[in-house]
Design an enzyme around this catalytic site. Structure first.
Site, short mmCIF file in Angstrom:
data_model
loop_
_atom_site.label_atom_id
_atom_site.label_comp_id
_atom_site.label_asym_id
_atom_site.label_seq_id
_atom_site.Cartn_x
_atom_site.Cartn_y
_atom_site.Cartn_z
CB CYS A 29 -19.00 -77.10 -73.02
SG CYS A 29 -20.76 -76.63 -72.58
CB CYS A 32 -21.52 -79.67 -73.57
SG CYS A 32 -21.66 -78.19 -74.27
#
Length: 104
Positions: A29, A32
């Site tokens: 991600c 993230c």
């Protein structure tokens, strides 16, 4: 920020004596990864008021589903074992402070 697994969730999050902010994310991600420095700043700002932990949704998918995590990153603040506030997607530190500080 500590990485925790499903079997640690009850003890480290739900039974914690201080509020716990859980970042549900994944190694793949991008947002993230962008969020991690912001969360590290929060960890320093709130060092005695909150614990920050990371859960990988690929390793704990059942928990992510039960917490209604629909996208990553999702950050959920637990106070006395109860989910009090959440944020989804990349958030700058000032927005995180604004959203979560009232619950600490």
């Amino acid at each position: 920020m500590e990485n925790i697994h499903r079997e640690q969730f009850d003890e480290k999050v739900l039974k914690s004596s201080i509020p716990v902010m859980v970042e549900f994310g994944a190694v793949w991600c991008g947002p993230c990864k962008r969020m991690e420095p912001e969360l590290e700043k929060l960890a320093q700002l709130w060092k005695d008021r909150v614990r920050l932990v990371h859960m990988d949704i690929d390793e704990s998918s059942d928990l992510a589903v039960s917490m209604n995590v629909m996208s990553v990153p999702t950050i959920i603040l637990f106070v006395n074992g109860e989910a009090k506030q959440r944020a989804m997607g990349y958030q700058p530190m000032d927005r995180l402070v604004q959203k979560f500080e009232a619950y600490l």
